[in-house]
Design a protein around this motif. Sequence first.
Motif, PDB file in Angstrom:
ATOM      1  N   TYR A 189      -0.970   3.534  -3.378  1.00 43.09           N
ATOM      2  CA  TYR A 189      -0.190   2.655  -2.315  1.00 43.09           C
ATOM      3  C   TYR A 189       0.083   1.539  -3.070  1.00 43.09           C
ATOM      4  O   TYR A 189      -0.640   0.645  -3.396  1.00 43.09           O
ATOM      5  CB  TYR A 189      -0.959   2.804  -1.321  1.00 43.09           C
ATOM      6  CG  TYR A 189      -1.720   4.185  -0.675  1.00 43.09           C
ATOM      7  CD1 TYR A 189      -0.714   4.837   0.058  1.00 43.09           C
ATOM      8  CD2 TYR A 189      -2.685   4.630  -1.056  1.00 43.09           C
ATOM      9  CE1 TYR A 189      -0.905   6.145   0.432  1.00 43.09           C
ATOM     10  CE2 TYR A 189      -3.171   5.877  -0.521  1.00 43.09           C
ATOM     11  CZ  TYR A 189      -2.344   6.685   0.338  1.00 43.09           C
ATOM     12  OH  TYR A 189      -2.740   7.959   0.802  1.00 43.09           O
ATOM     13  N   THR A 190       1.342   1.062  -2.818  1.00 40.12           N
ATOM     14  CA  THR A 190       1.634  -0.201  -3.076  1.00 40.12           C
ATOM     15  C   THR A 190       2.491  -1.179  -2.021  1.00 40.12           C
ATOM     16  O   THR A 190       3.466  -0.433  -1.435  1.00 40.12           O
ATOM     17  CB  THR A 190       2.604  -0.385  -4.482  1.00 40.12           C
ATOM     18  OG1 THR A 190       2.096   0.496  -5.458  1.00 40.12           O
ATOM     19  CG2 THR A 190       3.049  -1.799  -4.943  1.00 40.12           C
ATOM     20  N   ASN A 194       1.711 -10.918  -0.480  1.00 39.46           N
ATOM     21  CA  ASN A 194       0.527 -10.112  -1.160  1.00 39.46           C
ATOM     22  C   ASN A 194       1.469  -9.032  -1.643  1.00 39.46           C
ATOM     23  O   ASN A 194       1.129  -7.814  -2.194  1.00 39.46           O
ATOM     24  CB  ASN A 194      -0.423  -9.484  -0.460  1.00 39.46           C
ATOM     25  CG  ASN A 194      -1.522 -10.492   0.012  1.00 39.46           C
ATOM     26  OD1 ASN A 194      -1.737 -11.459  -0.760  1.00 39.46           O
ATOM     27  ND2 ASN A 194      -2.157 -10.508   1.092  1.00 39.46           N
ATOM     28  N   LEU A 195       2.767  -9.057  -1.844  1.00 41.13           N
ATOM     29  CA  LEU A 195       3.795  -8.122  -2.412  1.00 41.13           C
ATOM     30  C   LEU A 195       3.276  -7.835  -3.760  1.00 41.13           C
ATOM     31  O   LEU A 195       3.052  -8.439  -4.509  1.00 41.13           O
ATOM     32  CB  LEU A 195       5.294  -8.505  -2.391  1.00 41.13           C
ATOM     33  CG  LEU A 195       6.094  -8.854  -1.119  1.00 41.13           C
ATOM     34  CD1 LEU A 195       7.159  -9.457  -1.244  1.00 41.13           C
ATOM     35  CD2 LEU A 195       6.212  -7.225  -0.277  1.00 41.13           C
ATOM     36  N   ASP A 225       0.576  -5.837  -4.487  1.00 42.19           N
ATOM     37  CA  ASP A 225      -0.873  -5.345  -4.266  1.00 42.19           C
ATOM     38  C   ASP A 225      -0.902  -3.749  -4.098  1.00 42.19           C
ATOM     39  O   ASP A 225       0.048  -3.373  -3.434  1.00 42.19           O
ATOM     40  CB  ASP A 225      -1.515  -6.183  -3.130  1.00 42.19           C
ATOM     41  CG  ASP A 225      -1.862  -7.300  -3.445  1.00 42.19           C
ATOM     42  OD1 ASP A 225      -1.777  -7.929  -4.627  1.00 42.19           O
ATOM     43  OD2 ASP A 225      -2.489  -7.950  -2.579  1.00 42.19           O
ATOM     44  N   SER A 226      -1.750  -3.016  -4.714  1.00 44.04           N
ATOM     45  CA  SER A 226      -1.782  -1.729  -4.426  1.00 44.04           C
ATOM     46  C   SER A 226      -3.303  -1.239  -4.534  1.00 44.04           C
ATOM     47  O   SER A 226      -4.099  -1.987  -4.924  1.00 44.04           O
ATOM     48  CB  SER A 226      -1.141  -1.144  -5.741  1.00 44.04           C
ATOM     49  OG  SER A 226      -1.847  -1.407  -7.089  1.00 44.04           O
ATOM     50  N   LEU A 227      -3.348   0.033  -4.074  1.00 50.90           N
ATOM     51  CA  LEU A 227      -4.694   0.851  -4.094  1.00 50.90           C
ATOM     52  C   LEU A 227      -4.163   1.931  -4.929  1.00 50.90           C
ATOM     53  O   LEU A 227      -3.401   2.673  -4.672  1.00 50.90           O
ATOM     54  CB  LEU A 227      -5.039   1.142  -2.617  1.00 50.90           C
ATOM     55  CG  LEU A 227      -5.458  -0.153  -1.789  1.00 50.90           C
ATOM     56  CD1 LEU A 227      -5.537   0.395  -0.213  1.00 50.90           C
ATOM     57  CD2 LEU A 227      -6.559  -0.911  -2.188  1.00 50.90           C
ATOM     58  N   SER A 228      -5.421   2.920  -5.502  1.00 50.32           N
ATOM     59  CA  SER A 228      -5.005   3.903  -6.070  1.00 50.32           C
ATOM     60  C   SER A 228      -6.442   4.851  -5.861  1.00 50.32           C
ATOM     61  O   SER A 228      -7.435   4.418  -5.888  1.00 50.32           O
ATOM     62  CB  SER A 228      -4.831   3.840  -7.554  1.00 50.32           C
ATOM     63  OG  SER A 228      -3.603   3.263  -7.882  1.00 50.32           O
ATOM     64  N   ILE A 242       5.971  -2.186   4.747  1.00 48.22           N
ATOM     65  CA  ILE A 242       6.725  -1.163   3.978  1.00 48.22           C
ATOM     66  C   ILE A 242       5.825  -0.867   2.663  1.00 48.22           C
ATOM     67  O   ILE A 242       5.594  -1.679   1.789  1.00 48.22           O
ATOM     68  CB  ILE A 242       8.135  -1.382   3.318  1.00 48.22           C
ATOM     69  CG1 ILE A 242       9.101  -1.440   4.652  1.00 48.22           C
ATOM     70  CG2 ILE A 242       8.538  -0.398   2.472  1.00 48.22           C
ATOM     71  CD1 ILE A 242      10.429  -2.071   4.321  1.00 48.22           C
ATOM     72  N   VAL A 243       5.077   0.457   2.632  1.00 51.39           N
ATOM     73  CA  VAL A 243       4.395   0.777   1.489  1.00 51.39           C
ATOM     74  C   VAL A 243       4.693   1.756   0.713  1.00 51.39           C
ATOM     75  O   VAL A 243       5.196   2.860   1.453  1.00 51.39           O
ATOM     76  CB  VAL A 243       3.091   1.011   2.277  1.00 51.39           C
ATOM     77  CG1 VAL A 243       2.038   1.789   1.109  1.00 51.39           C
ATOM     78  CG2 VAL A 243       2.240  -0.079   2.727  1.00 51.39           C
ATOM     79  N   ARG A 244       4.819   1.692  -0.700  1.00 54.20           N
ATOM     80  CA  ARG A 244       5.355   2.889  -1.348  1.00 54.20           C
ATOM     81  C   ARG A 244       4.192   3.730  -1.608  1.00 54.20           C
ATOM     82  O   ARG A 244       3.242   3.428  -2.223  1.00 54.20           O
ATOM     83  CB  ARG A 244       6.076   2.409  -2.862  1.00 54.20           C
ATOM     84  CG  ARG A 244       6.666   3.678  -3.477  1.00 54.20           C
ATOM     85  CD  ARG A 244       7.354   2.847  -4.684  1.00 54.20           C
ATOM     86  NE  ARG A 244       6.379   2.112  -5.414  1.00 54.20           N
ATOM     87  CZ  ARG A 244       6.962   0.903  -6.388  1.00 54.20           C
ATOM     88  NH1 ARG A 244       8.180   0.760  -6.485  1.00 54.20           N
ATOM     89  NH2 ARG A 244       6.032   0.421  -6.988  1.00 54.20           N
TER      90      ARG A 244
END
Length: 216
Positions: A84-85, A113-114, A116-119, A176-178
Motif C-alpha cells: 500500500y503506497t 508523506n507521499l 510512504d508505504s506498507l507491505s 489516494i492509496v495505490r
Amino acid sequence: MTQPSALRTLARALILGAGLATASLSMASTLSTTGGADASLKARDGAFNPKWITPVSQFRTNFDFKTMLQGATLWLDGPAQVTYTLVGFEAGFNNAFVAGGQWLTNRTGSESNLGDSLSFSQLASGALDFGFLSDSIGALWGNGSWQTGVMLSHDRSSALVLFNDRGADSDFDDMIVRVSVSPVPEPETAAMLVAGLAVVAAARRRRVGKAVMKVG
C-alpha cells in the motif's frame, strides 16, 4: 560426491529453482472488485485534483480516470505480497490509511508523506483488510465503504483506492492509496535455492581441502 557431480547437482538445483520462480511469476495473483456502483469522477462536486507523488500522466497510462467504482470491495485473487503506497491527497484534514495495525498518514506536521508505504504477505485470497480515518478520528471507513472508490489498473496488478473524508466536498481525492501485488516466492523455490547454495559451499570446501593437502 566428486566436483563434477557437485556442479551438475548445483546446475540442476538452480535450473529447477529458476523454473519454479518463473512459474510463480507467471501465476502472479491479481486484484478484483465486488459490488459498488459506477461513479463519474468528472461529475464530482469539487475538482478531482490531488497532489500526486509523480505526474498524473504516469497514472493515466494504467488507470481510467473517468470513472471509479464507489463502494466496491477490493479482493485479492490468490497469495501475494501486497503493498500500500500513499500516492496522492488533497485535504485539510490529517487523514490516515490503516492496514495490518499500521498507519499511513497524509502528512506529518506540514510535511507531506507521499511515497510512504506498507507491505504485507497475504497467503490466501479474499477481501483486503484496510480502512480510512477522517482527520485520524471517529469511525473507520473500511474496504467497501461508500466513502471509498476503486480504480483497477488495466492488468489488475494494482488499484487506486480513493477516499472522501468528512469535509463538505465529494471529490474523492482526500487520500489516494495505490494497492500493488507481487508474487510471494513458493516454498519449493526457496528450498531449491538453499540447496543450490549448500552445494556451492560444499564444493568450495572440498576445493580448499584439496588445495591444502597438495601444499602439505
